[in-house]
Design a protein around this motif. Structure first.
Motif, mmCIF file in Angstrom:
data_model
loop_
_atom_site.group_PDB
_atom_site.id
_atom_site.type_symbol
_atom_site.label_atom_id
_atom_site.label_comp_id
_atom_site.label_asym_id
_atom_site.label_seq_id
_atom_site.Cartn_x
_atom_site.Cartn_y
_atom_site.Cartn_z
ATOM 1 N N PRO A 275 0.725 -1.088 0.045
ATOM 2 C CA PRO A 275 -0.047 0.034 -0.097
ATOM 3 C C PRO A 275 0.748 1.335 -0.086
ATOM 4 N N ASP A 276 1.952 1.134 0.623
ATOM 5 C CA ASP A 276 2.930 2.442 0.840
ATOM 6 C C ASP A 276 3.805 2.447 -0.423
ATOM 7 N N GLU A 298 -3.931 7.800 8.716
ATOM 8 C CA GLU A 298 -3.622 7.358 7.501
ATOM 9 C C GLU A 298 -5.160 6.893 6.784
ATOM 10 N N HIS A 300 -6.683 4.505 3.630
ATOM 11 C CA HIS A 300 -6.661 3.317 2.607
ATOM 12 C C HIS A 300 -7.598 3.735 1.495
ATOM 13 N N SER A 313 -2.089 3.594 0.467
ATOM 14 C CA SER A 313 -1.920 4.352 1.633
ATOM 15 C C SER A 313 -1.516 5.507 1.547
#
Length: 347
Positions: A275-276, A298, A300, A313
């Protein structure tokens, strides 16, 4: 202490193959987690060590002894069940004492062991209560204390935290890790929760459909997954898997090509991105926002890229797309490459 080993273990219930050719070594004093989705065979593997199930073929070893034909009560293991399995008519103290009554110990020695275990787990003031008077976390600690007093060669824990709420689960997770470090007892811990596995285990053995996928430290499994299943299962959330095509030194997702320097076979592939490792940009791979998960610091962003689901993310303060908005995403790091058919890691 003792090692535990699975040697060429197969297990079938009728025509249903639950475990296939399982080979796994648990080191002396190690905390090893058996991780996988429901039905993958992890609890069956644990029950075979306890003697509650018999392998269809292969050998189970505790230390240097093959224990396939050894009765459960002679294996010197202690099992903690998901349901706690406390005796409702007995006090906390009597529940903890119960396994000691099977041993040739004096009343004073039993009392000493009960008090030691109770103090270790913060149960000293609860010894006269019945299980119905305890919270879920307290009941789980009683089950742990009952296992500790036996001073076994190995602890076997079958999803012991699944009946606890989120706060108690976090607290009890830390209690079990601290307890295992203090005692140094070889421990097999079964869970389907990868957060538990990542935060508790010295090593993790990932099972899927009865087969061992990979064994390694939490960092090894997260950073260097052996196949697409491990990549998508380990991590919170797991790695996103996207259908792609490799050709002439580049990979293309939904018609958008990205330069690629590593070895990869030509044709259809699957790429994996954390995700990052991806971000929303003004140009890139086309996608559609299908969900938002706001997690405090954060967010998503869930996006569909063709038929694949992508998790992005981003900081909570970043602009957020709306549901149904078309967006474009850019890969920030080189993705992992997997075979589109077998899921095996290519690079």
């Amino acid at each position: 202490m003792a090692t535990v080993a699975f040697r060429n273990i197969d297990k079938q219930f009728g025509s249903n193959v639950v475990l296939h050719d399982l080979n796994l070594d648990v080191h002396d004093g190690e905390f090893l987690v058996l991780l996988g989705p429901s039905g993958c065979g992890k609890t069956t593997a644990l029950r075979m060590v306890a003697g509650l199930e018999t392998p269809s073929s292969g050998e189970i070893l505790i230390g240097d002894q093959v224990v396939n034909d050894v009765a459960p009560r002679h294996r010197d293991v202690a099992m903690v069940f998901q349901s706690y399995a406390l005796y409702p008519h007995l006090s906390v103290g009597r529940n903890i004492e119960f396994p000691l009554r099977q041993q040739d110990l004096s009343a004073d020695e039993r009392k000493r062991k009960i008090n030691e275990a109770a103090e270790m787990l913060g149960l000293s003031d609860l010894l006269d209560r019945k299980p119905r008077q305890l919270s879920g976390g307290q009941r789980q600690r009683v089950a742990l204390a009952r296992a500790i007093v036996r001073d076994p060669l190995c602890f076997l824990m079958d999803e012991p935290l699944s009946n606890l709420d989120a706060t108690l689960r976090t607290q009890t997770r830390a209690d079990i890790v601290r307890l295992q470090q203090r005692l140094g007892t070889t421990t097999l811990f079964v869970t389907h929760d990868q957060v538990e596995a990542m935060t508790m285990g010295h090593r993790i053995a990932v099972l899927h459909e009865g087969s061992l996928q990979q064994v390694g430290t939490p960092t090894e499994l997260y950073e260097d997954p052996a196949n697409a299943f491990v990549a998508s299962f380990v991590g919170n959330p797991g790695m996103s898997l996207l259908a792609a095509t490799a050709s002439n030194g580049s990979i293309a997702v939904e018609g958008t090509a990205t330069a690629w320097s590593g070895p990869v076979s030509e044709g259809s592939i699957t790429i994996g991105v954390r995700p990052d490792g991806v971000a929303i940009r003004s140009s890139g791979i086309p996608a559609v926002c299908v969900g938002l998960e706001v997690l405090g610091a954060e967010v998503h962003v869930l996006a569909d890229v063709g038929t694949s689901r992508l998790v992005i993310s981003q900081p909570a303060h970043a602009p957020r797309p709306k549901l149904g908005d078309p967006i474009e995403v850019e890969l920030l790091t080189q993705p992992l490459i997997f075979d589109a058919t077998t899921g095996a890691r290519q690079s």
